[in-house]
Scaffold this active site. Structure first.
Site, short mmCIF file in Angstrom:
data_model
loop_
_atom_site.label_atom_id
_atom_site.label_comp_id
_atom_site.label_asym_id
_atom_site.label_seq_id
_atom_site.Cartn_x
_atom_site.Cartn_y
_atom_site.Cartn_z
N GLY A 1 0.78 -1.23 0.00
CA GLY A 1 0.00 0.00 0.00
C GLY A 1 0.81 1.28 0.00
O GLY A 1 0.25 2.37 -0.07
N MET B 1 3.24 2.22 -2.25
CA MET B 1 3.49 2.78 -3.58
C MET B 1 2.26 2.61 -4.45
O MET B 1 1.23 2.13 -3.99
CB MET B 1 4.73 2.14 -4.19
CG MET B 1 6.01 2.55 -3.47
SD MET B 1 7.49 1.82 -4.17
CE MET B 1 7.31 0.10 -3.72
N ARG C 1 23.62 -2.11 38.96
CA ARG C 1 23.85 -0.69 39.29
C ARG C 1 23.72 -0.51 40.80
O ARG C 1 22.62 -0.47 41.34
CB ARG C 1 22.83 0.18 38.56
CG ARG C 1 22.81 0.02 37.04
CD ARG C 1 21.70 0.89 36.46
NE ARG C 1 21.59 0.82 35.01
CZ ARG C 1 20.78 -0.01 34.36
NH1 ARG C 1 20.01 -0.86 35.04
NH2 ARG C 1 20.73 -0.01 33.05
N ARG D 1 28.79 -2.83 39.05
CA ARG D 1 29.40 -1.53 38.80
C ARG D 1 29.48 -0.74 40.10
O ARG D 1 28.48 -0.59 40.80
CB ARG D 1 28.58 -0.77 37.76
CG ARG D 1 29.17 0.59 37.39
CD ARG D 1 28.34 1.28 36.33
NE ARG D 1 27.07 1.77 36.87
CZ ARG D 1 26.10 2.33 36.12
NH1 ARG D 1 26.27 2.44 34.82
NH2 ARG D 1 24.99 2.75 36.68
N GLU E 1 33.26 3.66 28.13
CA GLU E 1 32.10 4.52 27.87
C GLU E 1 32.47 5.95 27.53
O GLU E 1 31.58 6.80 27.37
CB GLU E 1 31.14 4.49 29.07
CG GLU E 1 31.79 4.77 30.40
CD GLU E 1 30.83 4.58 31.57
OE1 GLU E 1 29.62 4.77 31.40
OE2 GLU E 1 31.32 4.25 32.67
N GLY F 1 29.75 0.50 27.84
CA GLY F 1 28.59 1.25 28.32
C GLY F 1 28.13 2.17 27.21
O GLY F 1 28.50 3.36 27.17
N THR F 2 27.37 1.64 26.28
CA THR F 2 27.09 2.37 25.04
C THR F 2 26.14 3.54 25.22
O THR F 2 26.06 4.40 24.33
CB THR F 2 26.53 1.41 23.97
OG1 THR F 2 25.46 0.64 24.53
CG2 THR F 2 27.61 0.48 23.46
N ASN F 3 25.42 3.61 26.34
CA ASN F 3 24.59 4.80 26.56
C ASN F 3 25.48 6.04 26.65
O ASN F 3 25.30 7.02 25.93
CB ASN F 3 23.76 4.65 27.84
CG ASN F 3 22.80 3.49 27.77
OD1 ASN F 3 22.45 3.02 26.69
ND2 ASN F 3 22.36 3.02 28.91
N ASP F 4 26.47 5.99 27.55
CA ASP F 4 27.37 7.14 27.70
C ASP F 4 28.37 7.23 26.56
O ASP F 4 28.78 8.33 26.18
CB ASP F 4 28.10 7.07 29.05
CG ASP F 4 27.27 7.68 30.17
OD1 ASP F 4 26.19 8.21 29.88
OD2 ASP F 4 27.70 7.62 31.33
N CYS G 1 26.88 -3.57 28.08
CA CYS G 1 25.82 -3.50 29.08
C CYS G 1 24.93 -2.28 28.88
O CYS G 1 24.04 -2.03 29.68
CB CYS G 1 26.39 -3.50 30.49
SG CYS G 1 27.47 -2.09 30.84
#
Length: 919
Positions: free
Chosen positions: A120, A122, A607, A663, A790, A811-814, A877
């Site tokens: 739907g 195109m 944490r 941690r 990180e 620590g891929t968030n930071d 993580c």
């Protein structure tokens, strides 16, 4: 709104200048494996023709033409027109009719067909080739003026819309063609389109053409060849329409793929009561049951089935209408499933009792159906276990794990106008409860057995107990990786964030919705849908997930849960295929237990700061922060030691020998103190200290950029007594649990390390305390000391850091924040257009790893770290650990494990298996 510039580029090398691939009438130019070139529709039409199925002849213009079209200012390769003319001639010869012939015209459809199904999104044009002369030929050939003018009316309407662009001029205006059609039915006193006679349909053709000339200032083209090239250009052009762009974004379909165009001889389901059209699935896409599932209409064309103008009939009723066509369709169902080894979606037309196949493709299905179909097809020996894993997408598992609203009750709520607003769907599931505005009230209400929704402007670690107690979390601010979203997912809470229409007034304990009258007070019931981000007034019944009932709630026995049984069997296959380990982020024993239930192999992130907000702990923590000397700090920390020790012991017992990565304290100290005067006075009274001392300490801890401030390893280096206390709590707990006969595997992780000396200082404290405890307890413990990678300098100097660290956890968030220079909590205002409109990032980098930036640092750190320490354990993580695309990347760069929220563990397990199999 201007269309975005296409980014398709000319291929670096040109193949032989062949752009047309014919199918049907004995031609077998293509096959199913040529989707990149022919698109899904073209490749499957060619494959059905190769299988000998009744496919009307046609040809596919390859996706290479789409690439050329956008790279050359919407023009075509020089050879294309000649090849199209030759391909049309082959269809004419096969069918004995000529395109544009006023005596017996060949009519064609012109349809899109991308490599991936985009239903739907195109454009399509049917009945192309009709004009005021050829319609007379169609009348003579068919003997039915009504059929001929019905086809002509449909063609002018579709062509006027798709090619000539006659659309409503505002969002409040109805489709002008539909308005004219409805007026004609009212004037003739009929209800259905099929009730209009030939004269009424002929009048509509003229009225439609007049609308086009009046609105667009052009005459409707009478030349069939001009019509054809207009339609081809419109279908290529629809690759860049707004809905197609949005769909590609949602489904990760690259813009560079382009679309093919399929030109096919028309067959007509609108030739009378012995003709019809339908759509069917070879199995039920909602349940996965092995039953023929679909709908059809007699005396109709394709769009009628999906438009809802007439009520279609179930596919089984076709047996009464046309026994032979139904029997042939059932045979084709079996043929296609055996050939493609998957559940298929098919489109068909019956013209004067003869069946024709117009399309087949792998059918879309929900998660419940996906798992059932995969398991059933293995049992039927259609596929093997590897094929089963390829059939189920990681996100499909969400639908097996989360409670949902009862669909009927939700529809009723929408009809009643109870849909209040919509935010970001941050925590899948559905929840209903009373509004509360602070964590203490949520906890108190939950203790009374009352379900509540915690409504906040935004959450902080201080809200952790209320978040745990609430059925769901709703915030006015924050994105999908905000505190509320991260913690909500970890806890398995339904969570909707970033509802900008919410106006929360804590003082009045009231909630208003922008542009909506009325006030919601504390105690009012609301319902939130974590799948869609919708917020409803009042209660909506939920349906629990059978899988969760067995795994976590233990309210259903496995033998009584067929959905769970299939899920468990499927996940056994998944675990046998993956290389990557899967752990969970868990801060408390109950979270660890949930993680194990969902198949986690350890804790990848505990944490410790969340433990400080538990009962009886925030006071000693605040004493620590307010202490003026190291001696005072140690005295306050001594109160925290037994509390933390008990927390760690609980987690060790639950994990029973599996690794637990802990941690040390990470957030800045100001997060543990209230920032309002009333809260500060309350703390002063509770601790027996002057109010001014509390106020001055809060002011002293103020930072302009706390994320890059006094936190992580910096806290432990300046105040080593904090790290000493935490290390002692960890090792005393480990020794006690081990002496009770439970194996332990602690891994102590130092956060925010950017320099090897930072890690060396903190690791020295940890190892010194470990030796002290082991001497005191008379035991030896095996443990690891490592760090979070990180910040970019940590990645760039990973070889040096690996000289001290025994493991890295990304620590891929930071790491994403510090690499991109983007705050995840403040980026909502520009990240959405960056991703959706400007395409600066292909996906939100806080949801899926930015491979070229953050990913490059991860790859570098992994390689450099293992150069220094070949057996360095590597994990992740950050919240990306539960994102399927990120899990695949982690597999590619050789990580040992990923860690994610407990409720995302099954998704990560499946993503890891698919990565190992190259699915």
């Amino acid at each position: 709104m201007a269309r975005p510039q296409a980014k398709l580029v000319r291929p670096a090398t040109r193949r032989a200048a062949r752009y047309i691939y014919a199918f049907g009438a004995g031609r077998k130019d293509g096959r199913a494996g040529m989707k990149d070139l022919l698109g899904g529709k073209g490749a499957n039409l060619a494959e059905m023709a190769r299988l000998g199925l009744p496919v009307p002849p046609g040809f596919t213009i390859s996706t290479e033409v789409c690439t050329y079209y956008y790279a050359n200012r919407r023009s075509y390769p020089p050879a294309l027109r000649t090849q199209v003319t030759e391909a049309l001639a082959r269809i004419e010869k096969a069918l004995g009719r000529r395109f544009g012939d006023p005596e017996d015209p060949l009519l064609v459809s012109v349809r899109s067909g991308a490599r991936a199904s985009m239903p739907g999104m195109m454009d399509t044009i049917l009945n192309l080739g009709l004009n005021d002369r050829t319609v007379q030929g169609l009348i003579r050939a068919s003997g039915s003026p009504r059929f001929a003018y019905d086809s002509y009316r449909r063609f002018v309407q579709m062509y006027g819309d798709v090619v000539l662009g006659l659309k409503p001029e505002s969002k409040d205006e109805e489709d002008p063609f539909e308005v004219a059609l409805q007026e004609k039915k009212r004037a003739r006193g009929v209800e259905l389109d099929t009730d209009l006679d030939a004269d009424a349909l002929r009048e509509l053709v003229n009225e439609f053409k007049a609308l086009i000339r009046m609105r667009k200032g052009v005459r409707f083209p009478e030349n069939p060849h001009a019509q054809l090239w207009g339609a081809i250009g419109a279908v290529f052009g629809s690759w860049m329409n707004q809905r197609a762009i949005v769909y590609r974004k949602l489904n990760n379909i690259p813009e560079s793929w382009g679309t093919a165009v399929n030109v096919q001889a028309m067959v007509f389901g609108n030739m009378g009561t012995d003709s019809g059209t339908g759509v069917a699935f070879t199995r039920d896409p909602a349940t996965g049951e092995n039953t023929f599932y679909g709908e059809f209409l007699m005396n109709a064309q394709g769009e009628d089935v999906v438009a809802g103008i007439r009520t279609p009939l179930p596919i089984a009723a076709l047996e009464k209408e046309n026994r032979s066509a139904y029997a042939e369709l059932v045979r084709i169902r079996r043929t296609l499933e055996r050939h493609y080894r998957d559940m298929m979606d098919i489109e068909f037309t019956i013209q004067q009792r003869k069946l024709y196949m117009l399309q087949c493709r792998v059918g879309q299905r929900n998660g419940l159906a996906a798992v059932r179909i995969a398991c059933d097809m293995v049992a039927e020996k259609l596929i093997n276990r590897t094929g089963a894993i390829a059939r189920v997408k990681p996100d499909d598992l969400n639908q097996l794990l989360r409670p949902i609203f009862d669909p009927a009750e939700k529809r009723e709520a929408v009809r009643e106008g109870r849909l209040l607003t919509k935010g970001l769907n941050a925590g899948p599931g559905a929840a209903t409860g009373r509004i509360v505005f602070n964590a203490d009230d949520a906890e108190t209400a939950a203790a009374r057995g009352e379900p509540v929704i915690l409504v906040r402007i935004e959450t902080s670690p201080e809200d952790i107990h209320g978040m745990q107690a609430a059925e769901g979390i709703l915030t006015a601010r924050g994105g999908t990786t905000s505190h509320a979203a991260l913690v909500g997912r970890q806890m398995g809470k339904v969570c909707v964030v970033g509802c900008e229409a919410l106006q929360v007034d804590y003082r009045e304990r009231a909630l208003r919705i922008a542009n909506r009258k009325g006030v919601l007070k504390e105690g009012h019931d609301i319902s939130i849908d974590g799948f869609t981000g919708e917020v409803f007034l009042g209660k909506i019944k939920t349906i629990p997930s059978e899988v969760v009932q067995v795994l976590v709630a233990k309210t259903l026995a496995p033998r009584d849960a067929p959905i769970y049984q299939r899920y468990a069997r499927f996940m056994e296959w998944v675990d046998g295929a993956r290389r990557l380990g899967v752990r969970a982020n868990a801060d408390q024993p109950d979270q660890g237990a949930n993680a194990l239930a969902f198949g986690a192999e350890g804790v990848g992130l505990c944490r410790t700061e969340h433990m400080f907000f538990g009962e009886g702990k925030i006071g000693p923590m605040r004493e620590t922060i307010l202490a003026g000397t190291a001696k005072e700090r140690r005295a306050a920390l001594a109160k925290l030691l037994p509390l933390q020790r008990a927390d760690f012991a609980g987690i060790f017992r639950v994990m029973n020998g599996r690794p637990v990565t802990i941690r040390t304290l990470d957030p800045p100290l100001h997060e543990f103190l209230p920032h309002d005067e009333a809260g500060q006075r309350e703390v002063a009274a509770a601790l027996g200290v002057p109010f001014e001392r509390v106020r001055e300490r809060v002011e002293a801890l103020h930072e302009f950029n706390p994320m890059l401030g006094f936190r992580g390893c910096r806290l432990g280096i300046i105040y080593p007594e904090i790290t000493e206390m935490q290390a002692r709590a960890i090792f005393e707990a480990a020794a006690d649990v081990r002496q009770a006969g439970v194996a332990v595997a602690p891994e102590i992780m130092i956060p925010l390390v950017g320099h090897v000396k930072e890690l060396a200082l903190q690791a020295g404290v940890v190892r010194r305390v470990a030796e002290e405890v082991m001497r005191e307890k008379g035991t030896r413990l095996r443990y690891l000391v490592g760090t979070m990678i990180e910040i970019p300098r940590g990645a760039l100097t990973a070889d040096e850091i690996a000289g001290v660290a025994e493991f890295f956890s990304f620590g891929t968030n930071d790491l994403t924040q510090t690499t991109l220079g983007v705050s995840r909590d403040d980026a909502g205002r520009f990240l959405v257009p960056y991703v959706d409109r400007l395409e600066i990032y292909g996906k939100d980098p806080f949801e899926s790893i930015d491979r070229d930036g953050v990913g490059a640092l991860m790859r570098m750190a992994s390689e450099r770290g293992r150069t220094r320490r070949p057996k360095l354990k590597l994990g992740i993580c950050g919240e990306h650990g539960g994102d399927p695309a990120s899990v695949r990347f982690c597999h590619e760069i050789g990580l040992d494990y990923v860690s994610c929220s407990p409720f995302r563990v099954p998704i990560a397990r499946l993503a890891a298996a698919r990565a190992a199999l190259g699915a």
